[in-house]
Design an enzyme around this catalytic site. Sequence first.
Site, short mmCIF file in Angstrom:
data_model
loop_
_atom_site.label_atom_id
_atom_site.label_comp_id
_atom_site.label_asym_id
_atom_site.label_seq_id
_atom_site.Cartn_x
_atom_site.Cartn_y
_atom_site.Cartn_z
N ASP A 87 9.48 -17.20 -9.27
CA ASP A 87 9.27 -16.07 -8.36
C ASP A 87 8.38 -15.00 -8.99
OD1 ASP A 87 12.07 -15.91 -6.17
OD2 ASP A 87 11.56 -17.58 -7.47
N ASP A 123 8.44 -19.28 -15.23
CA ASP A 123 9.24 -18.70 -14.17
C ASP A 123 8.60 -19.07 -12.83
OD1 ASP A 123 11.02 -16.88 -12.82
OD2 ASP A 123 9.40 -15.42 -12.80
#
Length: 296
Positions: free
Chosen positions: A88, A86
């Site tokens: 963020d 991922d």
Amino acid sequence: MSLVATLVSNPAKPAVSAELIASAASRLPLTADPVVLAEDIAADFAFDGMQPETARQALIDLIDGEPVDVFVQPQLGRKRKLLIADMDSTMIRQECIDELAAELGLKDRISEITERAMQGEIAFDPALRERVALLEGLPVSSVETVLSTRIQLMPGGRTLVQTMKENGAYCALVSGGFTHFTQAVAALLGFDENQANTLLEQDGKLTGQVSEPVLGRDAKRQRLAELMDERDLSAAETIAVGDGANDLAMIELAGAGIAYRAKPAVAAAADYRVDHGDLTALLYFQGYRQSEFSLS
């Protein structure tokens, strides 16, 4: 089954002392002497004859709240051949959409929706559309402003990616955020590919819409499955790392699903969790010594 336990602390706050190593060794049926992966930062303990969860709990009880992460896993196949991550709040410190909202004075409003989506309290896809709609009219040039003034890389991220790549792994950045950001972050960290949503724009401004279909939880899992097929890898050869509810599907599919400073529901569902270390914890998890890290 030959197992290995690993204790890891944050390099900025070393906490794996010689005393802790000795105490941990006394609580496990070791098959070899402890191995210091990085002085005062990380150490390995090879053992046999104790169930993994029993060993993990014994070490957690020993640590007693100290800032040290604990991993217990089979020795065989520790070094993975695929990393899917991922972006963020995982590879970077921020949530990009919240920082874009700050340009319009809407950060508090949008960040509340972001938090609820990451906690799994509301569905990701409609929450993304709702937040993007609030960005209508924002100059596209604001993206570069946010990138240059607000976005900070998570410590250890480039070292993680470069070290795994030097050892033959493939690294993919997958995000429910936006290509404007993933392309820049992937280039900075050295990822082999990146995938995210596309913000639609017209006349130099954001339209308040995102390209369909929205790429979220299912898309992340799908890309992991595709990469495993493309590269002829088993799940056991992969690591997925993330922090929010839309990362759960890929975390559950990967051989090593790691919750990085994650929301409670994600931390509870993941195979492993990093609560204290930086992203180099994922290298110590695989048995890399600090001396083997790529510093490029």
